[in-house]
Enzyme design. Structure first.
Site, short mmCIF file in Angstrom:
data_model
loop_
_atom_site.label_atom_id
_atom_site.label_comp_id
_atom_site.label_asym_id
_atom_site.label_seq_id
_atom_site.Cartn_x
_atom_site.Cartn_y
_atom_site.Cartn_z
N SER A 12 -4.54 0.77 2.33
CA SER A 12 -3.84 -0.23 2.99
C SER A 12 -2.84 1.42 3.67
CB SER A 12 -2.83 -0.69 3.03
OG SER A 12 -2.02 -0.32 1.95
N CYS A 74 -7.91 -0.37 -3.71
CA CYS A 74 -6.57 -1.07 -3.34
C CYS A 74 -6.96 -2.69 -3.91
CB CYS A 74 -6.59 -1.73 -1.83
SG CYS A 74 -5.46 -3.02 -1.48
N GLU A 152 4.61 5.26 0.35
CA GLU A 152 4.27 5.51 1.63
C GLU A 152 5.83 7.14 2.46
OE1 GLU A 152 1.65 5.27 3.38
OE2 GLU A 152 1.06 3.46 2.28
N CYS A 184 -1.74 -2.46 -8.64
CA CYS A 184 -1.32 -1.75 -6.82
C CYS A 184 -1.73 -0.53 -6.92
CB CYS A 184 -0.26 -2.22 -5.98
SG CYS A 184 -0.08 -1.67 -4.84
N HIS A 186 -0.86 1.86 -4.77
CA HIS A 186 0.19 2.81 -4.28
C HIS A 186 1.39 2.96 -5.77
CE1 HIS A 186 -0.82 1.69 -1.41
NE2 HIS A 186 0.12 2.58 0.19
N1 DGL Z 1 -2.14 -0.45 -2.30
C1 DGL Z 1 -2.53 -2.06 -2.30
C2 DGL Z 1 -2.85 -2.34 -3.48
O1 DGL Z 1 -3.10 -2.09 -3.92
C3 DGL Z 1 -1.93 -2.38 -1.01
C4 DGL Z 1 -0.96 -2.02 -1.22
C5 DGL Z 1 -0.30 -2.56 0.49
O2 DGL Z 1 -0.68 -2.35 1.52
O3 DGL Z 1 0.74 -3.82 0.52
O4 DGL Z 1 -2.68 -3.99 -3.71
#
Ligand code: DGL
Length: 266
Positions: A12, A74, A152, A184, A186
């Site tokens: 994302s 992701c 982000e 996740c 991120h």
């Molecule tokens: N980086 C993503 C993950 O591993 C999703 C983060 C998002 O857009 O909510 O789930």
């Protein structure tokens, strides 16, 4: 398929760069195309239908760009779309899932904390992953939506991030979790902040390197690993706001960034 053809990754936003880093580290000769779907970010609160549609459109785009393999960088898109993507495309498709299995095996307290998006935690594949590890450990999960804008917005190493991480993680430590799983992509960028909160009371588990290794195994098996040398290319695409994306990608990739904004995907 030529070995020099790129590996396509998508997320994302910037989270999947944690996996791109692991791939670059393990397989420095591979060309990479990274797609940040900022127009639809965050995925974690979107419906499965929207994520499926975006995943299809992005993978079509990456295949048209000549990718020899796809990494769904992701967790949210993996739980929502990977089976469908695998049935639709013939190239190797590798996803990422929370490292509950290694965490459960290493846990001494039998309690594992998982940080992920709401969509991941609600998914059937997360339920079945939990079930498969239920003899070794109890999984206590926590949706962490406030982490995404912190990463982000490049605020992942700030006092604000520490406070948010503390609010999410402290209850898990109080419940006896001695493993904290980053579910996740991120959250890899918050690792040092999370480790400050954890203060050695739990091990932080990230699966970025395991994803890179699995990709290498799949490419090796298909005789598709690039060993030709030459100039290695990394290209970035975003679905919106290339100025903000350039700032975030440049900071987290740490190298010169070649970024383009894609028009509407069909
Ligand atoms: N980086 C993503 C993950 O591993 C999703 C983060 C998002 O857009 O909510 O789930």
């Amino acid at each position: 398929m030529e070995r020099q053809q790129p590996i396509g990754l998508f997320d994302s936003g910037v989270g999947g760069l944690s996996i791109a880093h692991a791939i670059r580290q393990r397989y420095p000769e591979e060309n990479i195309i990274y797609f940040a779907d900022l127009k639809f970010s965050p995925y974690g609160v979107k419906s499965k239908n929207i994520i499926n549609k975006r995943s299809d459109q992005i993978v079509d785009f990456l295949i048209n760009e000549g990718c020899k393999a796809i990494v769904v960088a992701c967790n949210t898109a993996t739980v929502s779309s990977i089976s469908r993507l695998r049935s639709k495309y013939s190239v190797p498709i590798v996803g990422v899932e929370p490292g509950i299995k290694p965490a459960a095996l290493h846990s001494k307290t039998g309690r594992v904390g998982v940080l992920a998006t709401e969509r991941t935690l609600k998914s059937e594949s997360f339920e079945s992953l939990k079930l498969r590890c239920s003899t070794e450990a109890t999984v206590i999960s926590k949706a962490c939506p406030d982490f995404i804008p912190l990463v982000e917005g490049l605020k992942h190493n700030t006092d604000q991030a520490f406070d948010v991480a503390q609010a999410y993680i402290r209850p898990l430590l109080l419940e006896g979790c001695d493993q904290i799983v980053l579910g996740c992509t991120h959250f890899s960028f918050l690792r040092s902040t999370i480790e400050k909160v954890v203060e050695g009371k739990a091990t932080v588990i990230d699966t970025a390197d395991s994803v890179a290794l699995e990709l290498g195994r799949r490419l090796g098996k298909a005789d598709q690993l690039n060993s030709k040398g030459g100039r290695v290319k990394t290209q970035f695409w975003t679905s919106s706001d290339s100025e903000t994306a350039l700032k975030a990608i440049s900071a987290l990739w740490g190298d010169e960034v070649d970024l383009s904004e894609v028009g509407a995907l069909t």
